[in-house]
Design a protein around this motif. Structure first.
Motif, short mmCIF file in Angstrom:
data_model
loop_
_atom_site.label_atom_id
_atom_site.label_comp_id
_atom_site.label_asym_id
_atom_site.label_seq_id
_atom_site.Cartn_x
_atom_site.Cartn_y
_atom_site.Cartn_z
N LYS A 13 0.74 -1.22 -0.26
CA LYS A 13 0.15 -0.01 -0.05
C LYS A 13 0.70 1.26 -0.07
O LYS A 13 1.90 1.32 0.74
N HIS A 49 -3.59 5.00 -1.41
CA HIS A 49 -4.31 5.95 -0.58
C HIS A 49 -4.06 7.29 -1.09
O HIS A 49 -3.25 7.81 -1.07
N HIS A 69 -9.12 3.90 -1.12
CA HIS A 69 -10.35 4.76 -0.77
C HIS A 69 -10.65 5.65 -1.74
O HIS A 69 -10.09 5.88 -2.94
N ASP A 138 -11.30 -0.87 6.16
CA ASP A 138 -10.16 -0.10 7.24
C ASP A 138 -10.17 -0.46 8.34
O ASP A 138 -9.45 0.12 9.22
ZN LIG Z 1 -5.30 4.35 3.82
#
Ligand SMILES: [Zn+2]
Length: 224
Positions: A13, A49, A69, A138
């Motif tokens: 990520k 993100h 997201h 999340d």
């Molecule tokens: Zn995040």
């Protein structure tokens, strides 16, 4: 990143846009590209993100696979961005409940306005364009384990119960490479099943009302 993959990470990520006290810091494109290239070389998916549309741009241009997201900053997505996300085969995890948790210092009115005018239109536009939606919350970062709120938001963004079901089953199976044996109920597929106690076609929060969870044919959770 190589160390994390060596230690068993299933995915990488990346903060392509990071909210800092000074504003949103955008990851340089060459750095993002290098990270994505290395992750893909190891066969790992890359999540981003994005925070805002600039962060989403870096995700597109660097070859990220999944937006972790929607973007709570920077307004609704213009059709051109939606089209480019779709062309890039980007998946989207809305994490709408996250924005509620993060809004604790905001008025309810201000939060609702942000959801209705910025975030929900993003999910609506991407879902209507046929972009791939994956369910996610999340949890781990947030502590709201009850998923019912997420299903309410997804419905409010115009997703049908069938589309929400796909975000929980066939879409992730396809995205993560398990669709030959998981995601659908059919002869020969993995015996991984979730049995609900109400009909999500009547009320999407029924997706959170789990009666049984069955893993490899064994009941691993049973509602009391
Ligand atoms: Zn995040």
């Amino acid at each position: 990143m190589r160390k994390q993959i060596h230690d068993g990470a299933d995915g990488i990520k990346l903060w392509t846009g990071s909210p800092e006290a000074s504003g949103v810091v955008i990851t340089p494109l060459d750095l993002a590209k290098a990270i994505v290239t290395e992750a893909h070389r190891a066969g790992k998916p890359v999540f981003a993100h994005p925070t805002n549309q600039d962060g989403a741009e870096i995700a597109i241009q660097s070859g990220v696979d999944i937006l972790a997201h929607t973007t709570d900053a920077g307004g609704p997505w213009p059709p051109s961005l939606v089209e480019r996300l779709k062309s890039a085969h980007m998946a989207l995890i809305p994490t709408l409940t996250l924005w509620h948790v993060e809004s604790k210092n905001e008025s309810r009115e201000g939060f609702e306005k942000g959801m209705n005018e910025v975030v929900l239109p993003q999910l609506r536009a991407y879902s209507e364009a046929g972009g791939q939606i994956l369910f996610g919350t999340d949890v781990g970062y947030i502590e709201q384990f009850d998923t019912s709120e997420e299903f309410v938001w997804m419905s409010r963004a115009g997703m049908s119960s069938q589309q929400i079901l796909e975000s929980l089953t066939t879409n992730p199976a396809q995205r993560f490479g398990y669709s030959s044996h998981s995601g659908r109920i059919a002869k020969g597929m993995d015996a991984d099943l979730v049995v609900l106690r109400a009909d999500p076609a009547q009320d999407a929060t029924a997706f959170s009302k789990v009666r049984y969870t069955i893993r490899s044919g064994n009941v691993i959770y049973s509602e009391k």
